[in-house]
Scaffold this active site. Structure first.
Site, PDB file in Angstrom:
ATOM      1  N   GLY A  46       0.899  -1.138   0.273  1.00  0.00           N
ATOM      2  CA  GLY A  46       0.170  -0.131   0.329  1.00  0.00           C
ATOM      3  C   GLY A  46       0.819   1.383   0.160  1.00  0.00           C
ATOM      4  N   GLN A  51       3.479  10.145   1.935  1.00  0.00           N
ATOM      5  CA  GLN A  51       4.087   9.025   1.248  1.00  0.00           C
ATOM      6  C   GLN A  51       4.905   9.662   0.934  1.00  0.00           C
ATOM      7  OE1 GLN A  51       2.113   5.249   2.013  1.00  0.00           O
ATOM      8  NE2 GLN A  51       4.725   5.082   3.357  1.00  0.00           N
ATOM      9  N   CYS A  88       6.513  -0.372   7.042  1.00  0.00           N
ATOM     10  CA  CYS A  88       6.026   0.652   6.286  1.00  0.00           C
ATOM     11  C   CYS A  88       6.944   1.230   4.823  1.00  0.00           C
ATOM     12  CB  CYS A  88       5.217   1.584   7.473  1.00  0.00           C
ATOM     13  SG  CYS A  88       4.925   3.866   5.921  1.00  0.00           S
ATOM     14  N   LEU A  89       6.403   1.606   3.753  1.00  0.00           N
ATOM     15  CA  LEU A  89       7.709   1.882   3.228  1.00  0.00           C
ATOM     16  C   LEU A  89       8.348   2.960   3.318  1.00  0.00           C
ATOM     17  CD1 LEU A  89       6.008   2.085   0.062  1.00  0.00           C
ATOM     18  CD2 LEU A  89       7.774  -0.293   0.886  1.00  0.00           C
ATOM     19  N   HIS A 130      -4.021   0.695   7.712  1.00  0.00           N
ATOM     20  CA  HIS A 130      -2.245   1.550   7.974  1.00  0.00           C
ATOM     21  C   HIS A 130      -3.156   2.918   6.605  1.00  0.00           C
ATOM     22  CE1 HIS A 130       1.861   0.948   8.059  1.00  0.00           C
ATOM     23  NE2 HIS A 130       1.410   1.937   6.525  1.00  0.00           N
ATOM     24  N   GLU A 131      -3.124   2.463   5.664  1.00  0.00           N
ATOM     25  CA  GLU A 131      -3.002   3.631   4.775  1.00  0.00           C
ATOM     26  C   GLU A 131      -4.236   4.551   4.822  1.00  0.00           C
ATOM     27  OE1 GLU A 131      -0.732   3.446   2.787  1.00  0.00           O
ATOM     28  OE2 GLU A 131      -0.331   1.430   2.865  1.00  0.00           O
ATOM     29  N   HIS A 134      -2.924   6.965   7.178  1.00  0.00           N
ATOM     30  CA  HIS A 134      -1.494   8.146   6.756  1.00  0.00           C
ATOM     31  C   HIS A 134      -2.279   8.890   6.246  1.00  0.00           C
ATOM     32  CE1 HIS A 134       2.231   6.096   6.118  1.00  0.00           C
ATOM     33  NE2 HIS A 134       2.175   4.987   5.474  1.00  0.00           N
TER      34      HIS A 134
HETATM   35 ZN    ZN Z   1       2.642   2.967   5.586  1.00  0.00          ZN
END
Ligand code: ZN
Length: 154
Positions: A46, A51, A88-89, A130-131, A134
């Site tokens: 995701g 991000q 998480c990226l 999670h997304e 963000h």
């Molecule tokens: Zn993330």
């Protein structure tokens, strides 16, 4: 399509609230294409627009069943709780156990602005939560109840 730089922990942009998308134009579609490519290139499940430094309510997800694009997503139902490792990226090298609902229902718009609903369980529910976090400037490390060695992610 183009890869975008993934912002990392400490970057202020990850802590901001994102604006609702009101215009569903070419510029939005380019952002979505770039986000899908960036997510896939980084082997992520995701990616949210902040991000890549864009403060708009845009999320892409792929838990292995094909890409999902969500504009202005909102959780409208949630049920149960599962605690599992999450990463998480934008927070490379960190894995933490995070409680998330077992199932969620989300309402969103597609890239043309058409409303739809999606239900997710387990990994998809986790990715949706999670997304969407963000978009409010919330990172999984804020909700983790325990941090693990990166190798124990499985
Ligand atoms: Zn993330």
């Amino acid at each position: 399509m183009a890869l975008r730089n993934i912002r990392e922990y400490g970057d202020e942009v990850l802590r901001k609230n994102c604006r609702k998308v009101k215009v569903f134009n070419e510029r939005l579609h380019t952002l979505i294409s770039d986000m899908l490519e960036t997510m896939s290139n980084a082997n992520g499940v995701g990616l949210a627009a902040p991000q890549v430094g864009i403060l708009k309510r845009v999320v892409v997800i792929d838990v292995g069943e094909g890409p999902i694009v969500l504009i202005n997503p909102e959780i409208i139902e949630s049920e149960g709780e599962i605690i599992k490792p999450e990463a998480c990226l934008s927070v490379p090298g960190i894995v933490g156990e995070v409680p998330r609902p077992r199932r969620v229902k989300v309402k969103a718009q597609d890239k043309w602005g058409k409303p739809f609903e999606i239900e997710g369980e387990e990994l998809l529910a986790r990715a949706l939560c999670h997304e969407i976090d963000h978009l409010e400037g919330v990172l999984f490390v804020d909700k983790a109840i325990k941090f693990l060695e990166p190798d124990s992610e499985g």
